[in-house]
Design a protein around this motif. Sequence first.
Motif, PDB file in Angstrom:
ATOM      1  N   ARG A 245       0.887  -1.321  -0.010  1.00 19.65           N
ATOM      2  CA  ARG A 245       0.019   0.135  -0.147  1.00 19.65           C
ATOM      3  C   ARG A 245       0.750   1.235   0.123  1.00 19.65           C
ATOM      4  O   ARG A 245       0.548   2.132  -0.701  1.00 19.65           O
ATOM      5  CB  ARG A 245      -0.940   0.003   1.304  1.00 19.65           C
ATOM      6  CG  ARG A 245      -2.006   0.956   1.176  1.00 19.65           C
ATOM      7  CD  ARG A 245      -2.882   0.653   2.122  1.00 19.65           C
ATOM      8  NE  ARG A 245      -2.546   0.900   3.451  1.00 19.65           N
ATOM      9  CZ  ARG A 245      -2.631  -0.285   4.260  1.00 19.65           C
ATOM     10  NH1 ARG A 245      -2.896  -1.246   3.696  1.00 19.65           N
ATOM     11  NH2 ARG A 245      -1.924  -0.287   5.611  1.00 19.65           N
ATOM     12  N   LEU A 246       1.885   1.250   0.579  1.00 22.98           N
ATOM     13  CA  LEU A 246       2.959   2.513   0.907  1.00 22.98           C
ATOM     14  C   LEU A 246       3.662   2.502  -0.464  1.00 22.98           C
ATOM     15  O   LEU A 246       3.632   3.824  -1.138  1.00 22.98           O
ATOM     16  CB  LEU A 246       4.026   2.266   1.879  1.00 22.98           C
ATOM     17  CG  LEU A 246       3.313   2.144   3.408  1.00 22.98           C
ATOM     18  CD1 LEU A 246       4.781   1.956   4.357  1.00 22.98           C
ATOM     19  CD2 LEU A 246       2.626   3.379   3.918  1.00 22.98           C
ATOM     20  N   PRO A 255      -0.845  12.486  -1.700  1.00 22.49           N
ATOM     21  CA  PRO A 255      -0.480  13.155  -0.457  1.00 22.49           C
ATOM     22  C   PRO A 255      -0.207  12.480   0.781  1.00 22.49           C
ATOM     23  O   PRO A 255       0.373  12.974   1.574  1.00 22.49           O
ATOM     24  CB  PRO A 255      -1.810  13.999  -0.496  1.00 22.49           C
ATOM     25  CG  PRO A 255      -2.386  14.003  -1.659  1.00 22.49           C
ATOM     26  CD  PRO A 255      -1.912  12.746  -2.373  1.00 22.49           C
ATOM     27  N   MET A 256      -0.566  11.106   0.888  1.00 22.25           N
ATOM     28  CA  MET A 256      -0.124  10.341   1.788  1.00 22.25           C
ATOM     29  C   MET A 256       1.047  10.255   2.101  1.00 22.25           C
ATOM     30  O   MET A 256       1.522   9.683   3.259  1.00 22.25           O
ATOM     31  CB  MET A 256      -1.155   8.892   1.822  1.00 22.25           C
ATOM     32  CG  MET A 256      -2.689   9.399   1.813  1.00 22.25           C
ATOM     33  SD  MET A 256      -3.158   9.941   3.346  1.00 22.25           S
ATOM     34  CE  MET A 256      -3.002   8.608   4.458  1.00 22.25           C
ATOM     35  N   CYS A 257       1.881  10.292   1.230  1.00 21.62           N
ATOM     36  CA  CYS A 257       3.341  10.036   0.919  1.00 21.62           C
ATOM     37  C   CYS A 257       4.068  10.921   2.200  1.00 21.62           C
ATOM     38  O   CYS A 257       5.183  10.371   2.665  1.00 21.62           O
ATOM     39  CB  CYS A 257       3.954  10.495  -0.167  1.00 21.62           C
ATOM     40  SG  CYS A 257       3.748   9.228  -1.350  1.00 21.62           S
ATOM     41  N   GLY A 283       8.921  13.302  -3.490  1.00 19.39           N
ATOM     42  CA  GLY A 283       9.525  13.887  -2.625  1.00 19.39           C
ATOM     43  C   GLY A 283       9.796  13.472  -1.248  1.00 19.39           C
ATOM     44  O   GLY A 283      10.131  13.936  -0.177  1.00 19.39           O
ATOM     45  N   LEU A 284      10.100  12.162  -1.635  1.00 18.79           N
ATOM     46  CA  LEU A 284      10.722  11.301  -0.223  1.00 18.79           C
ATOM     47  C   LEU A 284      12.293  11.168  -0.428  1.00 18.79           C
ATOM     48  O   LEU A 284      12.789  10.506   0.558  1.00 18.79           O
ATOM     49  CB  LEU A 284      10.030   9.917   0.030  1.00 18.79           C
ATOM     50  CG  LEU A 284       8.776  10.069   0.204  1.00 18.79           C
ATOM     51  CD1 LEU A 284       7.925   8.778   0.117  1.00 18.79           C
ATOM     52  CD2 LEU A 284       8.504  10.598   1.651  1.00 18.79           C
TER      53      LEU A 284
END
Length: 286
Positions: A245-246, A255-257, A283-284
């Motif tokens: 899921r991630l 946006p959940m990132c 953006g990680l």
Amino acid sequence: MSWKIANLCADRIFGSAARKQIIMFLADKASDDGSGIWCSKGTIQRHTELGESTVKRTISDFLKEGILIETGRRPCKNGFTVIYRIVLARVMALESMAEPDDGTGSMVDPVQPEPGRGSRVDGVRGPRWTPNHPETIHKPPTRKRAEAAAVDERVERIWAAYPKDRQRGKAASVSAIAEALAEGIDPDDLLRAVQAYATESAGFTRSKVCFSDNWFAARRWQRFLDAMAEGRQARTALTADHHARLAAWIRDRSPMCKHITAPQVTALVAAGLVTDGQLRAAGLAG
């Protein structure tokens, strides 16, 4: 510490538990020739937990009997500390604890009876090196002995975890435990199985409990191991589903990132579920 001196003293009868305890402590400080023992009576008392008068009397007796001799003195903050040497010939003359050997053969003195070097203090040869510095580098235990000791320790821990009121037939119990470990059973899992059984059966009446020798022989720990294996599989499946899921969030730049933690990113990369490019796009990438 000299294993030679310790083994020699351990094999002799010194007449009392206190005398044996003190000579073994002194042997722990000696070089291979018995010399270089530098410790105060206060130190001996603290480490052996014997009374002050007992330590002083025993040291005095050892000196009178020739088991110990003084080889010098070293300055310390309270004045001086006496340097002792264990007289190996006197120790070897004591009665042995071993049973008589009916075989034949000559006995060769395995330990050098006199120091081979050093200066003389008051007419007695003493050590050249700093006291308590052994002359030899002692060999560590062999791998086989070390592994056997480790196995024995694990077996004892598992045995000790069994409810005390139901421990019976220790020899048979530890034999069954050792057999299970030899089959490849994880000792930590077996320990957890025993602990789980202890918790489960805490309120059982005596007629419903199982004594340790029967419990281990019947491999009643197996159902606990099976339950643990099922739990691990369920957790693995849950983790895999969560990671999937991630990874979907990252690929979709959701946006959940922002809720994904650094350890989770590391786990996803290690599992090959995401790429560096996808992490940067989401953006990680740090």
